[in-house]
Design a protein around this motif. Structure first.
Motif, PDB file in Angstrom:
ATOM      1  N   VAL A  38     -64.568 -42.264 109.208  1.00  0.00           N
ATOM      2  CA  VAL A  38     -65.115 -42.780 110.463  1.00  0.00           C
ATOM      3  C   VAL A  38     -65.519 -44.236 110.262  1.00  0.00           C
ATOM      4  N   THR A  39     -65.129 -45.089 111.198  1.00  0.00           N
ATOM      5  CA  THR A  39     -65.567 -46.481 111.230  1.00  0.00           C
ATOM      6  C   THR A  39     -66.006 -46.795 112.652  1.00  0.00           C
ATOM      7  N   ILE A  40     -66.664 -47.936 112.816  1.00  0.00           N
ATOM      8  CA  ILE A  40     -67.063 -48.351 114.162  1.00  0.00           C
ATOM      9  C   ILE A  40     -66.626 -49.789 114.401  1.00  0.00           C
ATOM     10  N   SER A  41     -66.548 -50.120 115.653  1.00  0.00           N
ATOM     11  CA  SER A  41     -66.365 -51.490 116.091  1.00  0.00           C
ATOM     12  C   SER A  41     -67.587 -51.834 116.934  1.00  0.00           C
ATOM     13  N   VAL A  42     -68.013 -53.087 116.860  1.00  0.00           N
ATOM     14  CA  VAL A  42     -69.215 -53.528 117.563  1.00  0.00           C
ATOM     15  C   VAL A  42     -68.872 -54.741 118.404  1.00  0.00           C
ATOM     16  N   ASN A  75     -63.137 -51.321 112.867  1.00  0.00           N
ATOM     17  CA  ASN A  75     -64.030 -51.544 111.727  1.00  0.00           C
ATOM     18  C   ASN A  75     -64.439 -53.013 111.638  1.00  0.00           C
ATOM     19  N   SER A  76     -64.756 -53.591 112.787  1.00  0.00           N
ATOM     20  CA  SER A  76     -65.092 -55.005 112.849  1.00  0.00           C
ATOM     21  C   SER A  76     -66.081 -55.241 113.977  1.00  0.00           C
ATOM     22  N   PRO A  91     -68.423 -57.194 104.674  1.00  0.00           N
ATOM     23  CA  PRO A  91     -67.910 -57.542 103.353  1.00  0.00           C
ATOM     24  C   PRO A  91     -67.324 -56.323 102.655  1.00  0.00           C
ATOM     25  N   GLY A  92     -66.170 -56.514 102.052  1.00  0.00           N
ATOM     26  CA  GLY A  92     -65.536 -55.431 101.316  1.00  0.00           C
ATOM     27  C   GLY A  92     -64.735 -54.478 102.174  1.00  0.00           C
ATOM     28  N   SER A  93     -64.777 -54.637 103.498  1.00  0.00           N
ATOM     29  CA  SER A  93     -64.017 -53.710 104.340  1.00  0.00           C
ATOM     30  C   SER A  93     -62.611 -54.241 104.528  1.00  0.00           C
ATOM     31  N   SER A  94     -61.716 -53.323 104.817  1.00  0.00           N
ATOM     32  CA  SER A  94     -60.337 -53.692 105.089  1.00  0.00           C
ATOM     33  C   SER A  94     -59.963 -53.154 106.450  1.00  0.00           C
ATOM     34  N   ALA A  95     -58.873 -53.642 106.988  1.00  0.00           N
ATOM     35  CA  ALA A  95     -58.468 -53.274 108.344  1.00  0.00           C
ATOM     36  C   ALA A  95     -58.174 -51.836 108.523  1.00  0.00           C
TER      37      ALA A  95
END
Length: 95
Positions: A38-42, A75-76, A91-95
């Motif tokens: 799970v990721t989020i976008s803001v 995720n951004s 930081p450290g996240s990828s697409a």
């Protein structure tokens, strides 16, 4: 929805970056996504107190920023301002 009263652009970016990073670090499984977690976008919008912009217009700008973050690869975060839009990743996240 989060309201950060008195926040400037740097504070809003810091909160957005922390949210994205914190959810990613939870590593909650999500098998139907390419990343598998799970990721989020803001999306966020900045407005000076007492400005003439209505709440509805501010929410629309934040919503547009959210969809821009999703379009940027998820995720951004995107911070919408009067003059520019800024996209970032934790930081450290990828697409």
């Amino acid at each position: 929805v989060a309201v950060l009263y008195g926040a400037n652009r740097e504070h809003a970016e810091s909160v957005a970056r922390a949210l994205v990073s914190s959810v990613e670090l939870l590593r909650v499984p999500h098998v139907t996504t390419a990343r598998g977690i799970v990721t989020i976008s803001v999306g966020a919008a900045i407005e000076a107190p007492l400005a003439s912009t209505s709440l509805a217009a501010l929410m629309k700008r934040a919503d547009d920023a959210l969809y821009a973050a999703k379009a940027a690869g998820r995720n951004s975060f995107v911070i919408a301002g009067k003059a520019a839009t800024e996209t970032g990743r934790a930081p450290g996240s990828s697409a």
